[in-house]
Design a protein around this motif. Structure first.
Motif, PDB file in Angstrom:
ATOM      1  N   ARG A   3       0.868  -1.184   0.000  1.00 13.66           N
ATOM      2  CA  ARG A   3       0.000   0.000   0.000  1.00 13.66           C
ATOM      3  C   ARG A   3       0.901   1.229   0.000  1.00 13.66           C
ATOM      4  NH1 ARG A   3      -4.848  -2.259   1.068  1.00 13.66           N
ATOM      5  NH2 ARG A   3      -4.876  -4.117   2.343  1.00 13.66           N
ATOM      6  N   ILE A   5       1.486   5.564  -1.368  1.00 21.65           N
ATOM      7  CA  ILE A   5       0.829   6.839  -1.642  1.00 21.65           C
ATOM      8  C   ILE A   5       1.491   7.432  -2.890  1.00 21.65           C
ATOM      9  CG2 ILE A   5       0.319   9.157  -0.777  1.00 21.65           C
ATOM     10  CD1 ILE A   5      -0.974   6.967   0.890  1.00 21.65           C
ATOM     11  N   TYR A   6       0.672   7.791  -3.872  1.00 24.24           N
ATOM     12  CA  TYR A   6       1.169   8.457  -5.077  1.00 24.24           C
ATOM     13  C   TYR A   6       0.323   9.697  -5.304  1.00 24.24           C
ATOM     14  CZ  TYR A   6       1.764   9.544 -10.010  1.00 24.24           C
ATOM     15  OH  TYR A   6       1.979  10.207 -11.192  1.00 24.24           O
ATOM     16  N   GLU A   7       0.975  10.851  -5.304  1.00 26.15           N
ATOM     17  CA  GLU A   7       0.278  12.118  -5.517  1.00 26.15           C
ATOM     18  C   GLU A   7      -0.942  12.233  -4.594  1.00 26.15           C
ATOM     19  OE1 GLU A   7       1.265  14.764  -7.343  1.00 26.15           O
ATOM     20  OE2 GLU A   7       3.097  13.706  -7.869  1.00 26.15           O
ATOM     21  N   ASN A   8      -0.730  11.889  -3.320  1.00 24.31           N
ATOM     22  CA  ASN A   8      -1.749  11.993  -2.258  1.00 24.31           C
ATOM     23  C   ASN A   8      -2.931  11.046  -2.424  1.00 24.31           C
ATOM     24  OD1 ASN A   8      -0.338  13.990  -0.765  1.00 24.31           O
ATOM     25  ND2 ASN A   8      -1.030  15.533  -2.218  1.00 24.31           N
ATOM     26  N   GLN A   9      -2.756   9.966  -3.189  1.00 20.89           N
ATOM     27  CA  GLN A   9      -3.790   8.941  -3.332  1.00 20.89           C
ATOM     28  C   GLN A   9      -3.232   7.613  -2.844  1.00 20.89           C
ATOM     29  OE1 GLN A   9      -4.875   8.872  -7.471  1.00 20.89           O
ATOM     30  NE2 GLN A   9      -6.267  10.593  -7.246  1.00 20.89           N
ATOM     31  N   ALA A  10      -4.001   6.888  -2.042  1.00 19.34           N
ATOM     32  CA  ALA A  10      -3.589   5.560  -1.584  1.00 19.34           C
ATOM     33  C   ALA A  10      -3.831   4.556  -2.709  1.00 19.34           C
ATOM     34  CB  ALA A  10      -4.365   5.167  -0.344  1.00 19.34           C
ATOM     35  N   LEU A  11      -2.794   3.809  -3.050  1.00 13.86           N
ATOM     36  CA  LEU A  11      -2.878   2.802  -4.109  1.00 13.86           C
ATOM     37  C   LEU A  11      -2.222   1.515  -3.646  1.00 13.86           C
ATOM     38  CD1 LEU A  11      -1.736   5.083  -7.058  1.00 13.86           C
ATOM     39  CD2 LEU A  11      -4.063   4.366  -6.584  1.00 13.86           C
ATOM     40  N   TYR A  59       6.021   6.669  -0.330  1.00 14.77           N
ATOM     41  CA  TYR A  59       5.388   7.853  -0.892  1.00 14.77           C
ATOM     42  C   TYR A  59       6.067   8.182  -2.211  1.00 14.77           C
ATOM     43  CZ  TYR A  59       3.467  12.552  -1.260  1.00 14.77           C
ATOM     44  OH  TYR A  59       2.819  13.663  -1.702  1.00 14.77           O
TER      45      TYR A  59
END
Length: 73
Positions: A3, A5-11, A59
């Protein structure tokens, strides 16, 4: 699965080592942008051939590819 974080999105990305190009595909990084991994020990530019093993909490961010001699608007 890791899990991240990419550009403030959890992926979620696959476990294990990925090459830079594969990771950019997983994260859907826009064309013409570089991927940067931000960790407490320092930031790392993820190039196409580099190997990255994402872990929970990593991140990522992207930035436009630097063009030497490019003029600013």
């Amino acid at each position: 699965m890791a899990r991240v974080i990419y550009e403030n999105q959890a992926l979620v990305v696959p476990d294990g080592e990925l090459d830079g190009e594969g990771l950019k595909r997983e994260l859907k990084v826009p064309p013409g942008h570089d991927l940067v991994l931000v960790r407490p020990e320092g930031n790392v530019l993820v190039s196409h051939g580099s190997k990255v093993r994402p872990v929970d909490g990593d991140y990522f961010l992207d930035a436009p590819v630097f063009e030497y001699g490019a003029r600013l608007p």
